[in-house]
Design a protein around this motif. Structure first.
Motif, PDB file in Angstrom:
ATOM      1  N   ARG A 184       0.829  -1.200   0.000  1.00  0.00           N
ATOM      2  CA  ARG A 184       0.000   0.000   0.000  1.00  0.00           C
ATOM      3  C   ARG A 184       0.866   1.253   0.000  1.00  0.00           C
ATOM      4  NH1 ARG A 184      -3.410   0.216   5.059  1.00  0.00           N
ATOM      5  NH2 ARG A 184      -2.217  -1.490   5.914  1.00  0.00           N
ATOM      6  N   ILE A 185       0.442   2.268  -0.740  1.00  0.00           N
ATOM      7  CA  ILE A 185       0.932   3.635  -0.557  1.00  0.00           C
ATOM      8  C   ILE A 185      -0.253   4.443  -0.049  1.00  0.00           C
ATOM      9  CG2 ILE A 185       1.892   5.692  -1.619  1.00  0.00           C
ATOM     10  CD1 ILE A 185       3.318   3.955  -3.619  1.00  0.00           C
ATOM     11  N   SER A 186      -0.062   5.114   1.070  1.00  0.00           N
ATOM     12  CA  SER A 186      -1.150   5.817   1.747  1.00  0.00           C
ATOM     13  C   SER A 186      -0.802   7.279   1.944  1.00  0.00           C
ATOM     14  CB  SER A 186      -1.426   5.177   3.119  1.00  0.00           C
ATOM     15  OG  SER A 186      -1.677   3.794   2.996  1.00  0.00           O
ATOM     16  N   VAL A 187      -1.759   8.148   1.620  1.00  0.00           N
ATOM     17  CA  VAL A 187      -1.629   9.587   1.837  1.00  0.00           C
ATOM     18  C   VAL A 187      -2.549   9.966   2.992  1.00  0.00           C
ATOM     19  CG1 VAL A 187      -1.958  11.882   0.850  1.00  0.00           C
ATOM     20  CG2 VAL A 187      -1.058  10.036  -0.580  1.00  0.00           C
ATOM     21  N   PHE A 188      -1.959  10.436   4.090  1.00  0.00           N
ATOM     22  CA  PHE A 188      -2.707  10.852   5.281  1.00  0.00           C
ATOM     23  C   PHE A 188      -2.885  12.374   5.238  1.00  0.00           C
ATOM     24  CE2 PHE A 188      -0.903   6.843   6.316  1.00  0.00           C
ATOM     25  CZ  PHE A 188      -1.637   6.276   7.345  1.00  0.00           C
ATOM     26  N   THR A 189      -4.125  12.841   5.358  1.00  0.00           N
ATOM     27  CA  THR A 189      -4.392  14.282   5.405  1.00  0.00           C
ATOM     28  C   THR A 189      -5.377  14.560   6.531  1.00  0.00           C
ATOM     29  OG1 THR A 189      -6.131  13.998   3.723  1.00  0.00           O
ATOM     30  CG2 THR A 189      -3.947  14.690   2.960  1.00  0.00           C
ATOM     31  N   ASN A 190      -5.047  15.526   7.373  1.00  0.00           N
ATOM     32  CA  ASN A 190      -5.951  15.874   8.467  1.00  0.00           C
ATOM     33  C   ASN A 190      -7.244  16.476   7.935  1.00  0.00           C
ATOM     34  OD1 ASN A 190      -4.028  15.004  10.229  1.00  0.00           O
ATOM     35  ND2 ASN A 190      -3.641  16.996  11.168  1.00  0.00           N
ATOM     36  N   LYS A 191      -8.326  16.229   8.643  1.00  0.00           N
ATOM     37  CA  LYS A 191      -9.614  16.802   8.282  1.00  0.00           C
ATOM     38  C   LYS A 191      -9.525  18.325   8.284  1.00  0.00           C
ATOM     39  CE  LYS A 191     -14.455  17.002   9.742  1.00  0.00           C
ATOM     40  NZ  LYS A 191     -15.453  16.573  10.768  1.00  0.00           N
ATOM     41  N   GLY A 192     -10.048  18.938   7.235  1.00  0.00           N
ATOM     42  CA  GLY A 192     -10.108  20.391   7.180  1.00  0.00           C
ATOM     43  C   GLY A 192      -8.939  21.077   6.517  1.00  0.00           C
ATOM     44  N   ILE A 193      -7.918  20.336   6.055  1.00  0.00           N
ATOM     45  CA  ILE A 193      -6.808  21.007   5.384  1.00  0.00           C
ATOM     46  C   ILE A 193      -7.285  21.554   4.043  1.00  0.00           C
ATOM     47  CG2 ILE A 193      -5.144  19.464   6.488  1.00  0.00           C
ATOM     48  CD1 ILE A 193      -4.625  18.338   3.624  1.00  0.00           C
ATOM     49  N   ALA A 194      -6.559  22.546   3.541  1.00  0.00           N
ATOM     50  CA  ALA A 194      -6.900  23.184   2.276  1.00  0.00           C
ATOM     51  C   ALA A 194      -6.037  22.615   1.153  1.00  0.00           C
ATOM     52  CB  ALA A 194      -6.682  24.691   2.380  1.00  0.00           C
ATOM     53  N   PRO A 195      -6.486  22.707  -0.097  1.00  0.00           N
ATOM     54  CA  PRO A 195      -5.616  22.344  -1.210  1.00  0.00           C
ATOM     55  C   PRO A 195      -4.341  23.182  -1.183  1.00  0.00           C
ATOM     56  CG  PRO A 195      -7.883  22.623  -1.965  1.00  0.00           C
ATOM     57  CD  PRO A 195      -7.831  23.118  -0.543  1.00  0.00           C
ATOM     58  N   GLY A 196      -3.242  22.616  -1.643  1.00  0.00           N
ATOM     59  CA  GLY A 196      -1.984  23.353  -1.650  1.00  0.00           C
ATOM     60  C   GLY A 196      -0.782  22.435  -1.631  1.00  0.00           C
ATOM     61  N   ARG A 197       0.399  23.032  -1.471  1.00  0.00           N
ATOM     62  CA  ARG A 197       1.659  22.301  -1.407  1.00  0.00           C
ATOM     63  C   ARG A 197       2.076  22.116   0.045  1.00  0.00           C
ATOM     64  NH1 ARG A 197       4.889  22.237  -6.132  1.00  0.00           N
ATOM     65  NH2 ARG A 197       3.852  23.239  -7.916  1.00  0.00           N
ATOM     66  N   TYR A 198       2.478  20.898   0.389  1.00  0.00           N
ATOM     67  CA  TYR A 198       2.876  20.594   1.754  1.00  0.00           C
ATOM     68  C   TYR A 198       4.227  19.880   1.739  1.00  0.00           C
ATOM     69  CZ  TYR A 198      -1.987  21.584   3.003  1.00  0.00           C
ATOM     70  OH  TYR A 198      -3.213  22.193   3.189  1.00  0.00           O
ATOM     71  N   GLN A 199       5.127  20.353   2.602  1.00  0.00           N
ATOM     72  CA  GLN A 199       6.410  19.686   2.752  1.00  0.00           C
ATOM     73  C   GLN A 199       6.257  18.463   3.641  1.00  0.00           C
ATOM     74  OE1 GLN A 199       9.267  20.608   0.982  1.00  0.00           O
ATOM     75  NE2 GLN A 199       7.640  21.822   0.005  1.00  0.00           N
ATOM     76  N   LEU A 200       6.964  17.413   3.284  1.00  0.00           N
ATOM     77  CA  LEU A 200       6.904  16.168   4.036  1.00  0.00           C
ATOM     78  C   LEU A 200       8.172  15.978   4.849  1.00  0.00           C
ATOM     79  CD1 LEU A 200       5.557  13.876   1.166  1.00  0.00           C
ATOM     80  CD2 LEU A 200       4.235  14.693   3.124  1.00  0.00           C
ATOM     81  N   ASP A 201       8.011  15.706   6.141  1.00  0.00           N
ATOM     82  CA  ASP A 201       9.124  15.298   6.998  1.00  0.00           C
ATOM     83  C   ASP A 201       8.539  14.548   8.186  1.00  0.00           C
ATOM     84  OD1 ASP A 201       8.527  17.174   9.193  1.00  0.00           O
ATOM     85  OD2 ASP A 201       9.270  18.723   7.839  1.00  0.00           O
ATOM     86  N   LEU A 202       9.366  14.025   9.032  1.00  0.00           N
ATOM     87  CA  LEU A 202       8.891  13.178  10.122  1.00  0.00           C
ATOM     88  C   LEU A 202       8.243  13.960  11.258  1.00  0.00           C
ATOM     89  CD1 LEU A 202      11.789  10.559  10.283  1.00  0.00           C
ATOM     90  CD2 LEU A 202       9.597  10.419   9.071  1.00  0.00           C
ATOM     91  N   THR A 203       8.317  15.297  11.209  1.00  0.00           N
ATOM     92  CA  THR A 203       7.693  16.113  12.243  1.00  0.00           C
ATOM     93  C   THR A 203       6.366  16.713  11.794  1.00  0.00           C
ATOM     94  OG1 THR A 203       8.865  18.131  11.575  1.00  0.00           O
ATOM     95  CG2 THR A 203       9.960  16.691  13.163  1.00  0.00           C
ATOM     96  N   THR A 204       6.060  16.654  10.500  1.00  0.00           N
ATOM     97  CA  THR A 204       4.810  17.207   9.986  1.00  0.00           C
ATOM     98  C   THR A 204       3.636  16.380  10.484  1.00  0.00           C
ATOM     99  OG1 THR A 204       5.934  17.962   7.988  1.00  0.00           O
ATOM    100  CG2 THR A 204       3.540  17.834   7.908  1.00  0.00           C
ATOM    101  N   ASP A 205       2.622  17.029  11.047  1.00  0.00           N
ATOM    102  CA  ASP A 205       1.517  16.270  11.612  1.00  0.00           C
ATOM    103  C   ASP A 205       0.205  16.443  10.856  1.00  0.00           C
ATOM    104  OD1 ASP A 205       0.883  18.848  12.284  1.00  0.00           O
ATOM    105  OD2 ASP A 205       0.855  18.527  14.453  1.00  0.00           O
ATOM    106  N   ASN A 206       0.173  17.300   9.803  1.00  0.00           N
ATOM    107  CA  ASN A 206      -1.092  17.470   9.083  1.00  0.00           C
ATOM    108  C   ASN A 206      -1.163  16.675   7.787  1.00  0.00           C
ATOM    109  OD1 ASN A 206       0.820  19.057   7.854  1.00  0.00           O
ATOM    110  ND2 ASN A 206      -0.506  20.845   7.585  1.00  0.00           N
ATOM    111  N   VAL A 207      -0.003  16.280   7.235  1.00  0.00           N
ATOM    112  CA  VAL A 207       0.028  15.411   6.054  1.00  0.00           C
ATOM    113  C   VAL A 207       1.184  14.422   6.204  1.00  0.00           C
ATOM    114  CG1 VAL A 207      -0.990  17.134   4.505  1.00  0.00           C
ATOM    115  CG2 VAL A 207       1.489  16.979   4.725  1.00  0.00           C
TER     116      VAL A 207
END
Length: 277
Positions: free
Chosen positions: A196-219
């Motif tokens: 599986r490849i899974s994309v986790f997104t918190n409820k209520g986030i807006a469309p846009g660009r998000y940086q990924l790292d191990l400390t990011t908690d919204n995506v």
């Protein structure tokens, strides 16, 4: 793909499956997770229930192809017309006599079933499955990725099933979130195995660009292989572009990120476009 090694998997089709099990095992099975998989030779219906957070119970049925017109079809679970299995986390019970009745309309399958089954390795252990019923429907769309680098398990990921799952956490402390994922599932053996490849997104986030790292908690983006040489890794750097948020029932976006698999890196450049049915 490697076969599963008695490890847990989570299936994310919409719907439910329930049954009463008596005999060598006594249990009221009732879960809201399942999977429909259409192959060259017909359909495979799978459902998994976690027991005490460690072991699992699993039902699987294999039935012939049937028209998507809502008509009713009955099959004997006799290992000729159709197959039925129950797996208790360590032992496989194979249906010897019983029946499954199914209808299919707009990729939604409903049915009922009952059967008697014996342990595959010991025919003195028997279970009776009664009052079985299910109502399952897969989501639709696409999820693909190109994998590259010394740690990659294979170069191309093209999901055979996709889904959007909502995890509601009204009491916290973690926020509620959606999981949009693509899955490559191998049902040929019991227990089933999957990537599986899974994309986790918190409820209520807006469309846009998000940086990924191990400390990011919204995506977050995860790669998971269940079975064989299992892999479970979160992208530790990269970018996720959210075009359509999962809250709407339509998740669309792309990602370019890096994972570590047994001390070796691999990248995943992919896109997804998934609709809830």
């Amino acid at each position: 793909m490697e076969q599963a090694n008695n490890t847990t998997a989570i299936l994310t089709a919409t719907g439910n499956l329930q049954a009463k099990i008596t005999g060598a095992i006594n249990h009221n099975y009732n879960v809201s997770q399942g999977e429909l998989a259409k192959g060259e030779n017909g359909w495979k219906i799978t459902s998994i229930e976690f027991i005490d957070g460690k072991s699992r119970y699993e039902f699987q049925f294999r039935i012939p192809s049937l028209p998507d017109d809502g008509s009713e079809h009955k099959y004997s679970l006799n290992n000729v017309n159709a197959l039925g299995y129950f797996y208790d986390g360590s032992r496989l019970f194979v249906a010897s006599v019983g029946e499954i009745t199914v209808t299919l309309k707009d990729n939604r399958m409903r049915g009922s079933f009952h059967f008697s089954a014996y342990r595959e390795d010991d025919s003195t252990h028997k279970i009776e499955v009664s009052e079985g019923a299910f109502d399952l429907q897969n989501d639709a769309g696409s999820f693909t990725a190109r994998l590259d680098g010394p740690g990659q398990p294979y170069p191309e990921f093209t999901a055979r099933q996709v889904g959007i799952n909502f995890h509601d956490r009204p009491d916290g402390p973690m926020p509620s979130y959606y999981v949009t994922e693509g899955r490559i599932v191998n049902y040929d053996n019991i227990p089933s195995s999957e990537d599986r490849i899974s994309v986790f997104t918190n409820k209520g986030i807006a469309p846009g660009r998000y940086q990924l790292d191990l400390t990011t908690d919204n995506v977050r983006v995860h790669f998971l292989r269940i079975g064989g040489l299992s892999i479970g890794t979160q992208a530790y750097k990269g970018e996720l572009i959210v075009e359509e948020v999962a809250d709407s029932g339509h998740a669309k976006g792309s990602f370019n990120c890096t994972f570590i698999n047994r001390d070796e890196e691999f990248t995943a450049a992919g896109k997804y476009d998934v609709f809830q049915q």
